[in-house]
Design a protein around this motif. Structure first.
Motif, mmCIF file in Angstrom:
data_model
loop_
_atom_site.group_PDB
_atom_site.id
_atom_site.type_symbol
_atom_site.label_atom_id
_atom_site.label_comp_id
_atom_site.label_asym_id
_atom_site.label_seq_id
_atom_site.Cartn_x
_atom_site.Cartn_y
_atom_site.Cartn_z
ATOM 1 N N ILE A 1 -6.567 -7.641 12.541
ATOM 2 C CA ILE A 1 -6.999 -7.297 13.905
ATOM 3 C C ILE A 1 -6.143 -6.157 14.461
ATOM 4 O O ILE A 1 -6.655 -5.214 15.071
ATOM 5 C CB ILE A 1 -6.936 -8.552 14.813
ATOM 6 N N GLU A 2 -4.832 -6.251 14.214
ATOM 7 C CA GLU A 2 -3.899 -5.229 14.692
ATOM 8 C C GLU A 2 -4.238 -3.854 14.094
ATOM 9 O O GLU A 2 -4.261 -2.838 14.786
ATOM 10 C CB GLU A 2 -2.470 -5.634 14.316
ATOM 11 N N LYS A 3 -4.525 -3.860 12.780
ATOM 12 C CA LYS A 3 -4.843 -2.598 12.090
ATOM 13 C C LYS A 3 -6.116 -1.950 12.623
ATOM 14 O O LYS A 3 -6.283 -0.737 12.540
ATOM 15 C CB LYS A 3 -4.996 -2.853 10.589
ATOM 16 N N ASP B 1 -2.846 -13.848 8.678
ATOM 17 C CA ASP B 1 -3.502 -12.724 7.975
ATOM 18 C C ASP B 1 -4.537 -12.047 8.885
ATOM 19 O O ASP B 1 -4.618 -10.815 8.944
ATOM 20 C CB ASP B 1 -4.189 -13.212 6.692
ATOM 21 N N PHE B 2 -5.343 -12.874 9.580
ATOM 22 C CA PHE B 2 -6.361 -12.336 10.489
ATOM 23 C C PHE B 2 -5.700 -11.477 11.578
ATOM 24 O O PHE B 2 -6.212 -10.425 11.948
ATOM 25 C CB PHE B 2 -7.164 -13.467 11.146
ATOM 26 N N SER B 3 -4.570 -11.964 12.076
ATOM 27 C CA SER B 3 -3.856 -11.258 13.146
ATOM 28 C C SER B 3 -3.436 -9.852 12.698
ATOM 29 O O SER B 3 -3.574 -8.880 13.453
ATOM 30 C CB SER B 3 -2.632 -12.082 13.555
ATOM 31 N N SER B 4 -2.968 -9.744 11.454
ATOM 32 C CA SER B 4 -2.580 -8.429 10.898
ATOM 33 C C SER B 4 -3.779 -7.497 10.798
ATOM 34 O O SER B 4 -3.689 -6.310 11.110
ATOM 35 C CB SER B 4 -1.974 -8.590 9.503
ATOM 36 N N HIS C 1 -13.822 -17.680 9.766
ATOM 37 C CA HIS C 1 -14.505 -16.378 9.708
ATOM 38 C C HIS C 1 -13.828 -15.406 10.653
ATOM 39 O O HIS C 1 -13.436 -15.793 11.761
ATOM 40 C CB HIS C 1 -15.969 -16.512 10.156
ATOM 41 N N LEU C 2 -13.733 -14.155 10.239
ATOM 42 C CA LEU C 2 -13.276 -13.073 11.112
ATOM 43 C C LEU C 2 -14.323 -11.967 11.097
ATOM 44 O O LEU C 2 -14.751 -11.516 10.037
ATOM 45 C CB LEU C 2 -11.933 -12.511 10.641
ATOM 46 N N LEU C 3 -14.729 -11.548 12.292
ATOM 47 C CA LEU C 3 -15.701 -10.469 12.456
ATOM 48 C C LEU C 3 -15.118 -9.466 13.450
ATOM 49 O O LEU C 3 -14.677 -9.860 14.533
ATOM 50 C CB LEU C 3 -17.009 -11.055 13.000
ATOM 51 N N ILE C 4 -15.101 -8.198 13.067
ATOM 52 C CA ILE C 4 -14.641 -7.150 13.986
ATOM 53 C C ILE C 4 -15.808 -6.189 14.207
ATOM 54 O O ILE C 4 -16.415 -5.711 13.250
ATOM 55 C CB ILE C 4 -13.408 -6.405 13.434
#
Length: 304
Positions: A66-68, A61-64, A14-17
């Motif tokens: 997060i960067e954006k 993919d998550f890292s990209s 999971h990715l949450l921003i």
């Protein structure tokens, strides 16, 4: 400030921003990917090469993403599959090397504490309750009331582990059901003792399979709720039991055809339903609520 929370579960990453505000936080982005890190050999404590590669590619993919989103702080936590795998530390090293993501492998006890924080944030705790988080590698139980956490424990009997060890028939056979429940019963003696003392009135299902159960019921009744946007969902108990008994007795293809079923949970939900129903039967609980806030929201709460 902007925070990214990554929850590396046994089944799903999971990715949450989120962005902190004067009143709390706004969720800017969230996604999940069925990485199936525990595929194939979770009970041998190995992440197989295909799953290892899927996991690292997902983190890239998550890292990209997060960067954006110009994130200020990233917190990535790994649970049962990575915690127990012989090559779990190799995965953590590779994630740092390839995706530049630092992963903390957390203990089962810490995992249970973070799940509690997430569920508390949802407002689901209305009385003395037992929170149940059915992961692929482990299951966490948290006994609590509206004021405090009373007791917590993580058990290494997650749905993927039980599925790989016992679930071989289609539909699941009575013998396989009995083997799963016998294993669970032997593991959870201390849970039943503490619940005997505190008598929880409600089971709170932390996201995961409980989200699928809710989605199946919503779709069957043609209701308009969007389960992904609510904090909590209160089950009609009879409807829940009817739905889960149908899941347990159906074939793989029958379950795959059910509106609201996601591919990852077609078989896993059978084991999850067996476990949840056994717990509620054993503890004489007939109130069930879904909390969509789970571990990742607990991590976010800690960061805030």
């Amino acid at each position: 400030m902007r925070f990214a929370v990554i929850d590396l579960g046994t089944n799903t990453f999971h990715l949450l921003i989120a962005e902190s505000t004067a009143k709390g936080f706004n969720i800017l982005y969230k996604t999940n990917v069925p990485v199936k890190l525990g595929e194939g050999r979770i009970n041998d404590n190995i992440i197989i090469p295909a799953a290892f590669e899927r996991g690292i590619n997902t983190l890239k993919d998550f890292s990209s993403i997060i960067e954006k989103h110009n994130v200020d702080k990233v917190k990535a936590t790994a649970t049962s599959a990575i915690r127990s795998a012989e090559n779990g530390k190799d995965f953590v090293s590779k994630a740092k090397e390839i995706a530049n993501i630092d992963i903390e492998i957390i203990t089962g006890d810490k995992e249970a504490g973070l799940i509690y924080k997430g569920v508390k944030l949802s407002g689901a705790i209305q009385n003395t309750s037992l929170i149940m988080d059915i992961g692929g590698g482990s299951i966490e139980f948290i006994l609590c009331d509206t004021e405090k956490l009373i007791w917590k424990k993580s058990y290494n009997i997650g749905a993927a582990r039980l599925m790989q060890q016992y679930f071989k028939s289609d539909p699941i056979s009575d013998d396989e059901k009995n083997l799963i429940l016998a294993k669970v019963q032997n593991q959870l003696i201390d849970l039943f003792e503490i619940c005997e003392l505190h008598q929880p009135k409600m089971l709170i299902g932390s996201a995961g399979a409980f989200e699928t159960f809710a989605e199946l019921i919503i779709r069957k009744n043609n209701h308009s709720e969007d389960i992904t946007t609510v904090k909590t969902y209160e089950f009609n108990f009879d409807e829940y039991i009817e739905t889960t008994i149908k899941l347990i007795n159906s074939t793989h293809d029958d379950r795959a055809a059910m509106p609201g079923m996601i591919p990852l949970r077609i078989d896993m939900c059978v084991v999850a339903a067996l476990l949840a129903n056994y717990i509620m039967g054993r503890l004489k609980i007939n109130q069930l609520t879904l909390s969509n806030y789970d571990l990742k929201m607990g991590v976010l709460a800690s960061l805030l």
